[in-house]
Design an enzyme around this catalytic site. Structure first.
Site, PDB file in Angstrom:
ATOM      1  NE  ARG A  52      22.247  71.512  53.430  1.00 41.99           N
ATOM      2  CZ  ARG A  52      21.408  72.188  54.222  1.00 41.99           C
ATOM      3  NH1 ARG A  52      21.825  72.619  55.407  1.00 41.99           N
ATOM      4  NH2 ARG A  52      20.161  72.393  53.855  1.00 41.99           N
ATOM      5  CG  ASP A  54      32.055  70.118  55.417  1.00 43.02           C
ATOM      6  OD1 ASP A  54      31.096  70.882  55.246  1.00 43.02           O
ATOM      7  OD2 ASP A  54      32.155  69.360  56.405  1.00 43.02           O
ATOM      8  CE1 TYR A 114      29.604  61.959  52.901  1.00 42.09           C
ATOM      9  CE2 TYR A 114      27.740  60.906  53.967  1.00 42.09           C
ATOM     10  CZ  TYR A 114      28.309  62.007  53.366  1.00 42.09           C
ATOM     11  OH  TYR A 114      27.580  63.154  53.235  1.00 42.09           O
ATOM     12  NE  ARG A 205      36.960  66.213  58.090  1.00 46.43           N
ATOM     13  CZ  ARG A 205      37.069  67.552  58.075  1.00 46.43           C
ATOM     14  NH1 ARG A 205      36.087  68.302  57.582  1.00 46.43           N
ATOM     15  NH2 ARG A 205      38.146  68.126  58.556  1.00 46.43           N
TER      16      ARG A 205
END
Length: 270
Positions: A52, A54, A114, A205
């Protein structure tokens, strides 16, 4: 009519989206994808994403699952071409696979990868780069980045490096198989790659934000193990901005694919 599960490997430019997941307001990748599926199938068709992402986050290998009828289920490549003919220019389907019953894009995933891009030169402020990386514009200490990333490998409770908002999570434990920094090929910054069985909200992050602070000598390397052991995120560095983050690939068990596929790395979602 028999429904068949499919997996689409999807790229998107996150600049104009408020994320993958459908929202009450704002443009989302899920809503755009589902609108095209409805045009192709003649009925409302839900699409589930493996991650999901952002607002502002990009994807080069998002796994998108949905059900389709036999016409499209028997012709994955034709379905890929049809999707790409109707999707907006900032979404592109790399591949479509027919999957076996029980497949779900999020629940069936066994690993996700990622990548986070940091620009350390002045040209990172260019309008052609700034939406796609963290335009830090300052040199970093690569050995400190490498040492910090090494602490992240293994199984940890990441509640100290994750967003605490939203619905309560059953747990924050994630098993990290890969976490490494490498210089960009153009010499203009650094790239962080991380692979884990699951990720909690804003985890990458927060990790990058802490590691960058360490590499800028804003906080000591010894803080990193303490952040991994923390029970909340009060001591965490501010999370890195979203535009440097990319969902690169998702891995699924090979036996969920309807047809045997050549062995490939996580990049090809296999």
């Amino acid at each position: 009519m028999t429904s068949r599960p499919c997996l689409a490997v999807v790229h998107y430019d996150g600049v104009q989206f408020v994320g993958w997941q459908r929202q009450h307001e704002g443009r989302t990748v899920q809503a755009e994808f589902e609108a095209v599926l409805e045009r192709l199938t003649g009925r409302r068709t839900a699409a589930s994403g493996a991650g999901r992402t952002d607002t502002g986050v990009h994807a080069l290998g998002q796994g998108v699952g949905f059900l389709t009828d036999e016409r499209w289920g028997d012709d994955p490549d034709g379905l890929r071409r049809a999707l790409n003919a109707l999707l907006p220019r900032d979404i592109w389907v790399e591949q479509v696979y027919a999957m076996r019953p029980g497949f779900h894009a999020r629940r069936s995933a066994v690993a996700r990868r990622y990548r986070y891009i940091v620009g350390t030169d002045d040209a990172a402020q260019s309008p052609f780069r700034r939406p796609y990386e963290w335009a830090l514009g300052r040199p970093l200490d690569p050995p400190l980045l490498a040492d910090a990333a090494g602490f992240a490998i293994g199984e940890h409770d990441f509640r100290g490096l994750a967003s605490q908002g939203g619905a309560p999570k059953p747990h924050y434990r994630c098993r990290v198989a890969l976490a490494e920094w490498a210089p960009r090929a153009d010499g203009a910054g650094m790239v962080f790659t991380i692979e884990a069985d699951r990720f909690v909200h804003h985890m990458v992050r927060f990790l990058v934000g802490a590691m960058i602070d360490i590499a800028l000598h804003r906080r000591p390397l010894s803080d990193f193990p303490q952040l991994l052991a923390a029970t909340d995120n009060q001591a965490a560095s501010p999370p890195a901005p979203p535009q440097g983050l990319y969902l690169m690939a998702v891995r699924y068990p090979p036996d969920l694919y309807a047809e045997a596929r050549p062995m490939q790395g996580i990049r090809a979602t296999g």
